[in-house]
Motif scaffolding. Structure first.
Motif, PDB file in Angstrom:
ATOM      1  N   PHE A 133      35.354  30.388  95.898  1.00 44.30           N
ATOM      2  CA  PHE A 133      35.340  29.127  95.092  1.00 44.30           C
ATOM      3  C   PHE A 133      36.383  29.192  94.269  1.00 44.30           C
ATOM      4  O   PHE A 133      37.297  29.501  93.702  1.00 44.30           O
ATOM      5  CB  PHE A 133      34.025  30.008  94.254  1.00 44.30           C
ATOM      6  N   GLN A 134      36.570  27.566  94.243  1.00 46.72           N
ATOM      7  CA  GLN A 134      38.001  26.927  93.548  1.00 46.72           C
ATOM      8  C   GLN A 134      37.936  27.390  92.335  1.00 46.72           C
ATOM      9  O   GLN A 134      38.454  27.692  91.857  1.00 46.72           O
ATOM     10  CB  GLN A 134      37.446  25.360  93.839  1.00 46.72           C
ATOM     11  N   PHE A 135      36.475  26.658  91.724  1.00 50.81           N
ATOM     12  CA  PHE A 135      36.327  26.387  90.307  1.00 50.81           C
ATOM     13  C   PHE A 135      35.507  28.057  88.923  1.00 50.81           C
ATOM     14  O   PHE A 135      34.311  28.353  90.227  1.00 50.81           O
ATOM     15  CB  PHE A 135      35.690  24.996  89.201  1.00 50.81           C
ATOM     16  N   SER A 136      36.053  28.639  87.761  1.00 54.50           N
ATOM     17  CA  SER A 136      34.833  29.398  86.961  1.00 54.50           C
ATOM     18  C   SER A 136      33.796  27.999  87.259  1.00 54.50           C
ATOM     19  O   SER A 136      33.844  27.109  86.788  1.00 54.50           O
ATOM     20  CB  SER A 136      35.355  29.756  85.982  1.00 54.50           C
ATOM     21  N   PRO A 137      32.679  28.467  86.769  1.00 56.53           N
ATOM     22  CA  PRO A 137      31.811  27.829  86.508  1.00 56.53           C
ATOM     23  C   PRO A 137      31.366  27.045  85.412  1.00 56.53           C
ATOM     24  O   PRO A 137      31.617  25.765  85.448  1.00 56.53           O
ATOM     25  CB  PRO A 137      29.928  28.863  86.700  1.00 56.53           C
ATOM     26  N   ARG A 138      32.654  27.553  84.169  1.00 56.61           N
ATOM     27  CA  ARG A 138      32.427  26.347  83.226  1.00 56.61           C
ATOM     28  C   ARG A 138      33.324  25.315  83.676  1.00 56.61           C
ATOM     29  O   ARG A 138      33.495  24.148  82.807  1.00 56.61           O
ATOM     30  CB  ARG A 138      32.697  27.724  81.917  1.00 56.61           C
ATOM     31  N   VAL A 139      34.388  25.983  84.307  1.00 56.97           N
ATOM     32  CA  VAL A 139      35.056  24.746  84.443  1.00 56.97           C
ATOM     33  C   VAL A 139      34.840  24.071  85.529  1.00 56.97           C
ATOM     34  O   VAL A 139      34.124  22.352  85.558  1.00 56.97           O
ATOM     35  CB  VAL A 139      36.463  25.545  85.430  1.00 56.97           C
ATOM     36  N   THR A 188      43.148  24.615  88.690  1.00 55.95           N
ATOM     37  CA  THR A 188      42.762  25.946  88.662  1.00 55.95           C
ATOM     38  C   THR A 188      42.964  26.855  87.671  1.00 55.95           C
ATOM     39  O   THR A 188      42.937  27.935  87.737  1.00 55.95           O
ATOM     40  CB  THR A 188      42.444  26.660  90.508  1.00 55.95           C
ATOM     41  N   GLN A 229      43.692  32.978  92.312  1.00 56.22           N
ATOM     42  CA  GLN A 229      43.181  31.900  91.671  1.00 56.22           C
ATOM     43  C   GLN A 229      42.389  31.324  91.618  1.00 56.22           C
ATOM     44  O   GLN A 229      40.603  31.066  90.623  1.00 56.22           O
ATOM     45  CB  GLN A 229      44.013  30.260  90.486  1.00 56.22           C
ATOM     46  N   PHE A 230      41.041  31.584  92.652  1.00 56.28           N
ATOM     47  CA  PHE A 230      39.756  31.865  93.716  1.00 56.28           C
ATOM     48  C   PHE A 230      38.994  32.433  92.997  1.00 56.28           C
ATOM     49  O   PHE A 230      39.430  33.692  92.480  1.00 56.28           O
ATOM     50  CB  PHE A 230      40.420  31.200  95.419  1.00 56.28           C
ATOM     51  N   PHE A 231      37.444  32.339  93.608  1.00 58.40           N
ATOM     52  CA  PHE A 231      37.204  33.044  92.475  1.00 58.40           C
ATOM     53  C   PHE A 231      35.575  33.710  93.848  1.00 58.40           C
ATOM     54  O   PHE A 231      35.852  32.972  95.210  1.00 58.40           O
ATOM     55  CB  PHE A 231      35.899  32.772  92.017  1.00 58.40           C
ATOM     56  N   VAL A 247      26.107  27.150  93.723  1.00 59.39           N
ATOM     57  CA  VAL A 247      26.937  26.755  92.699  1.00 59.39           C
ATOM     58  C   VAL A 247      27.081  25.574  92.165  1.00 59.39           C
ATOM     59  O   VAL A 247      27.073  24.606  91.114  1.00 59.39           O
ATOM     60  CB  VAL A 247      28.094  27.192  92.688  1.00 59.39           C
ATOM     61  N   VAL A 273      34.576  34.664  83.792  1.00 56.76           N
ATOM     62  CA  VAL A 273      33.912  35.231  84.688  1.00 56.76           C
ATOM     63  C   VAL A 273      33.478  36.262  84.961  1.00 56.76           C
ATOM     64  O   VAL A 273      32.163  36.682  84.853  1.00 56.76           O
ATOM     65  CB  VAL A 273      34.167  34.502  86.016  1.00 56.76           C
ATOM     66  N   PRO A 302      39.307  25.230  80.161  1.00 54.69           N
ATOM     67  CA  PRO A 302      38.349  23.316  80.332  1.00 54.69           C
ATOM     68  C   PRO A 302      38.372  22.704  79.589  1.00 54.69           C
ATOM     69  O   PRO A 302      38.796  21.322  80.498  1.00 54.69           O
ATOM     70  CB  PRO A 302      37.064  24.512  79.912  1.00 54.69           C
TER      71      PRO A 302
END
Lengths: 462, 462, 462, 462
Positions: B216-222, B179, A214-216, B250, A250, B183
């Motif tokens: 990265f832990q989260f998508s940008p929108r989250v 994660t 679930q990470f990016f 980010v 994303v 949102p």
């Protein structure tokens, strides 16, 4: 000037052309050289001197297509070590077993770029026989088979130089190293990578390490840079979203053409389903037969503790429901992973540890996987014609090769299968292959593979 | 009506007020109740009856501040298990040792939210004595101390129920579980979390697991949703970017107020330095003394193989150069992590395995760490006044508590230290504490801590 | 009737016959067929027509001998997997590199029995050239290379069938499985094992797993049964005692002829030294050069944490003292392990991880190891003649092949080396090989090895 | 002069005295002080003034006995860390729960020697109430709970000093360190160990590490030295043979009085059964109920992969057959391991991971285990009287305390249970305890344990 001898007519079969319309009974397909020049009913005129293939009572369908891993069994240290320096031979063996089983085109989704290019070229130039190969090399952002991303335990069992040398054939400088580069440097590396002649680009959206799906992998701006470079070069981009629904957003926000994934443990939101449907973004599904689904679910319940269990958790009612929701919404679905070639040792190991269901019929095994997948599609209620298109036309469209491939139509390459029994009646009938034709030539299936490496029985002592 | 007896005058010292100007020799600070009412030279009128603290020849500075982990030694299974149910007592012990060593305010950056709130309240209400605490609980997106994010080996050594129970005190439903949420659901959880009374929010930008800091832990929108919820509630947001320069972009793009990180193995780009400087985004540095830096670098060279080695790789010339570049560019720098309280067992273990340099002077140890940090700042060439501000005013601004804290000014809370020797001459002199005053009250340092748990010697057999 | 052409005379060299007496200057060695018929001074009559090898100014010594692992690099998954089915070829390559470097006889102490027998036979029958091989197969009581006893991590990286198949070539039914059998069943298995044609028997006295060397593999009565079966069949028995002094007693009490071990961390007791000396039990020593010894000791101090560290702990002053005590007491000492052939990958890996000292001169590397060992013997103060005997006559006696081998004497096989420089002056001179003769034939050293597998450079990409 | 008030008479019950004869209906047991002065039928004269306990319709049996681990739950890092410094309190809690459940005497087989001695003394001196304790401390040759021998993973989760400190309480200098000592030094350490006041000695015959049970800890002469020292001091010696049949021979040859083990995966040879029977060597069995046996066997089949699986493999038809063979041969059988006290966390964890069968009835749990064992004995076909003796008289004889304990006889200590229902009819009836009497005193079972640590519910947050 064309020679009449180059014309071939397939006569008398029921033609299922892959466009979804009603099949043509007692039809005729005319092929001149590599391409189809006519598809029609019995009244289609057959040029004098044309070589006739009489297929009365049989069924013609477009050559099947799927995503594969040609240099296969990649998770097993034994294979990649034993055959170091001979990966082109492994790839050819796999491409031949694929072709033999009706896959006229394969899309390699993870492999040693240069070895695959070598085999692709040899096949395209007619020097050897095999499935048509499209390839991307490794995944942008992901390290090679003996790495923390893929198989860390195996990495530790190998001398570093050896692991690094093998990894390098898959990474080609665009592995995880990109995640600590600036956008500008990433662009530069991607450009160099694309120039070597890959056919499409695969980029990692979410982290590939098991349990971390679930990470990016990349920041949005780096991801956009990667996609942009591919698009400038005219390449289509696939993005691996693993188990992450956010990954789909994303990916598509960054311009990725074809997000893949699908082991979500939660139902997809209506919003995400609508996104895929409205933009007609393809989605590869991996249906399971009812029997296997139950088996996998049972495995999770009884406390399977290895890394695969995390995957299994994504296999179940939720997965089934998601795939059905996508089908209902009209997302252009494709039928999934054609797997890899396993050595007998690896296959036995996977059976023993339950990574392959007891029957051994699964996605994993190249040459079997696509048949299984069509059967499972039937099991989850896909319409027969939809399933066929998911294994031919939709894949061609997904990879943007539908100008030449995917259906039986005038002008397209003459890749087709003649089956003894009707595949629309029962998906088991896809196995009843009578003839495999690729670019107008009937393949001598008995001659394939021309060399047995992975498909050979285990080494015996002298 | 105020009672005259409430007025205290600190008289005769050199006052370094933290605003960066020239110190006031032989100055006067007047305090009424909790607040400063005047700062000036000898001519400042002292109300009759004011209690005088004569500090001739001494030096007054603002109370020091830093980021800490109060429920400390969190990586050691022993502590959290042994003191389960008593984390508030651990937090109080730490807050008292902090206060005793001149830290009048601490910002807890990772802890069991409810236990910390309990102690914060008790201190604020005057029921117990200790540093003023601001807290965020756990990190949004990160699991508890016995998890794959933090200490997986220790998790496996504990009964699941116990590990889960302890983790839950740190996660409070906003750990890694977010994660895989949409949102909208993330917003809901963050709102509930904020309502419990935290002071600021910490969110994970990059994956915390060792060796995976560039993901990265989260998508940008989250991520934007999380930041937005915090801002709506008036909270400032810190974002943990680990080793990732992209993480800084980010984070700031999503509105994060204070990105933290800094173990980059590559030099920061001019673009990133400019971003931080132009927007005056604070940056916490963790300088090392020359001696320790060499020691860490030697460790990496001689093949330290544990997870910490990955961190060490980020410690070196590059780190030093990056921090100097930030200083030159005028980024508002703060002085770093105040560490945690270690049991004697843990401390010995860290010394033995080289996680703490041989001298034992390091960031890790609460009560020592801030002195070390000021010394190291001097070692890397920070101007004495800049270093003092980095440990007081800049931190107060970074956390948006500078209305009340950070300098010695009329109207601010009377948190101050009286030192025997001039800290601007030699950073070692920060240790020469004569008086700690918090909110106008002189602290009885000998009485602290009121209970020794972690700071006690090892358990002896009876 | 013998043909005169079969007689060879080595003429003019200083002859060091290995019996410990004063060398013969300007000597003559007469060889008829495979055997020596005379050793004497210049006055020794040389038959007319004898082929003369003029070696004036040079030095003749007996062919060197040592214990080796021919199917080498056994701890590296890569080698055994890559060359599965070709272990006889690996063994031959190793036997040729051994011969080329002056080892006319090697005693294989751990290997795939049937592959070794195959090569031994081919060499003995003159079909191929290589060192004379004596072999024992695996160690009785110990599992194969991919097992908990040897390399568990590598086992887990392989498909079970593959690991089991490779292990079986080393175990041959007399591995750890014997430890849960009754004495009677053990006897039966040992009998079957011996009948296949091994030359001597190796039995595990102490557990081979790293860090567990002080435990005992077999009960006394089972150990006695094993030894007894070997003795009935006329085979000599070696027993691996690892780090355990008690192991020497257990072994000798059970009748083991030649206990091996020597990494004790404690000084050997006078009682044990006396036991070995009184019974004239051979003892193989592995001296280190002063330089390497310091390096190993440094490794232990700086916290090497892998399994090898446990071994290193046994390398040091104690080891040195023990070996000197044994020499003083007159124990018939032999010079040690001739090592295995490493691939370039493995060698680089061992260098990098410090399993081989920086100079790369160590016991591990076949073809180098015996030179190193002679040099180290000189370094620890062995007398030059004692060292030579330890590498020739004493080994021949230890393995009970001294009727034919070990010295230059009338009646013995004509295995000898002609050196350019005097080895008794400086042990470095053992490297100055001018001629290797085995059974009266001069070996064409440039032609060896006839095939390069492990000794080849790393696989290059095509 | 004795006071009449000290006499107690248990009147009216069926007396099953443990000697195997016919029970006495409506019997009388007279107790004076701590000891039984008469056992007989209704005609037995009862002194005037004797306190009468009327037990008509009930059943009196000797107090039950078993082997336990009082400082329990030893495999769980949480317990030993949380209660460091309070092991005596844990031991007392366990001894009280044991007594409450009818175990008037327990034999502690692995524990922190000094803490156990402290509690034993307090109980014996009447300062606290609990089961009578006999103890051996740790096992000679085995390291503490956080060691490679016992729980290596947990060791690695703890600071070294803490692990070493806890281990030391169990090892007391006679752990694995002995395996590298000479016989003379071993004797010396054993003597010092014995002098501290242990009641019997436990020595490791076979290696305790999981999966290595067939190896031997000591050389025969060292083992003999250990046993000899114990026997000189008048102590009885138990020897842990794990899964090794050879271990029984090694142990008895060295003079060990009571070899224990029993998880052999192969049937015991007739020779071994005869050895135990002829010398009347006791043997502790651990029968499983049919239900649990099936469950364990199922676990092994479905591929349980943790270390316990190796144990499970020894549980099955073979185990059952072995135990029945021993019973038939007349070996003096005892009923087994009384287990340890588990925290709720540990218990839940064991249930979840299948180390405890679903019903939770197993050997592991102190206070339950002996009831389970008696039930399982019935299930495997033991005669009711034999089972009772196996849980009382045979244990007393095995530990050589039958002069005072094990049966209801004139002169013995008055340890007895009054049951509501006949235990010889159904082993479930052992649970129907009405009265526990120890040394003539009726125990107030409701008051036990006097403090709940491990038996308390999990820590709740404040």
């Amino acid at each position: 000037m064309k020679d009449v001898a180059e014309v071939v007519a397939v006569v008398g079969a029921t033609i299922i052309d892959g466009n979804g319309g009603r099949p043509i009974d007692d039809g005729v397909i005319l092929i001149e050289g590599k391409r189809i020049v006519a598809v029609g009913d019995r009244s289609t005129p057959i040029p004098r001197g044309a070589k006739q293939i009489v297929a009365s009572g049989k069924f013609v369908i477009p050559g099947l297509m799927t995503t594969v891993v040609l240099v296969g069994d990649t998770h097993t240290v034994a294979t990649l070590v034993r055959y170091e320096g001979r990966y082109d031979e492994l790839a050819l063996e796999a491409a031949q077993i694929a072709l033999k089983s009706g896959l006229t085109t394969v899309f390699d989704n993870y492999g040693p770029r240069d070895d695959l290019i070598k085999v692709r070229t040899a096949i395209n130039e007619g020097r050897v026989t095999g499935s048509r190969i499209y390839l991307c090399g490794g995944w942008v952002g992901v390290d090679g088979p003996f790495s923390e991303d893929m198989n860390n335990n195996h990495r530790q069992a190998l001398p570093e130089d050896l692991a690094a040398r093998i990894n390098a054939r898959f990474e080609c400088n665009v592995g995880e190293v990109l995640t600590s580069m600036s956008p500008a440097r990433v662009r530069e590396e991607i450009r160099k990578y694309i120039e070597t002649g890959i056919d499409f680009l695969c980029v990692e959206i979410n982290v590939h390490r098991f349990g971390a799906g679930q990470f990016f992998q990349f920041s949005p701006r780096v991801l956009e840079a990667i996609v942009d470079e591919a698009h400038r070069a005219g390449l289509q981009v696939r993005g691996n979203t693993m188990v992450s629904e956010e990954g789909i957003w994303v990916a598509t926000n960054a311009g990725v053409d074809w997000p893949i994934g699908g082991y979500m443990t939660e139902p997809l939101s209506a919003e995400t389903v609508a996104l895929l449907a409205e933009r007609q973004i393809p989605w590869a599904i991996l249906p399971f037969t009812r029997e296997d689904l139950e088996w996998y679910q049972q495995r999770v319940k009884t406390g399977v503790t290895n890394a695969w269990a995390r995957h299994y958790k994504g296999i179940g009612d939720t997965k089934q429901l998601n795939e059905q929701a996508l089908l209902r919404a009209g997302v252009p679905v494709t039928l999934g992973a054609g797997g890899a070639l396993f050595s007998a040792d690896a296959r036995n190991s996977y059976l023993r540890t339950g990574m392959i269901p007891p029957g051994g019929r699964t996605y994993g095994v190249l040459g079997e996987s696509h048949f299984y997948c069509l059967l499972a599609a039937q099991d989850i209620g896909m319409k027969p014609m939809d399933a066929l298109q998911a294994a031919s036309r939709n894949i061609a469209r997904g990879y943007r090769v539908d100008k030449d491939l995917g259906t039986l139509e005038r002008g397209k390459l003459a890749d087709l299968l003649i089956l003894d029994r009707n595949p629309l009646e029962n998906a088991e009938n896809y196995r009843s292959i009578s003839v495999v034709m690729k670019e107008g030539k009937v393949i001598d299936r008995d001659a394939l593979p021309t060399q047995r490496l992975l498909s050979a029985p285990p080494v015996e002592s002298k």
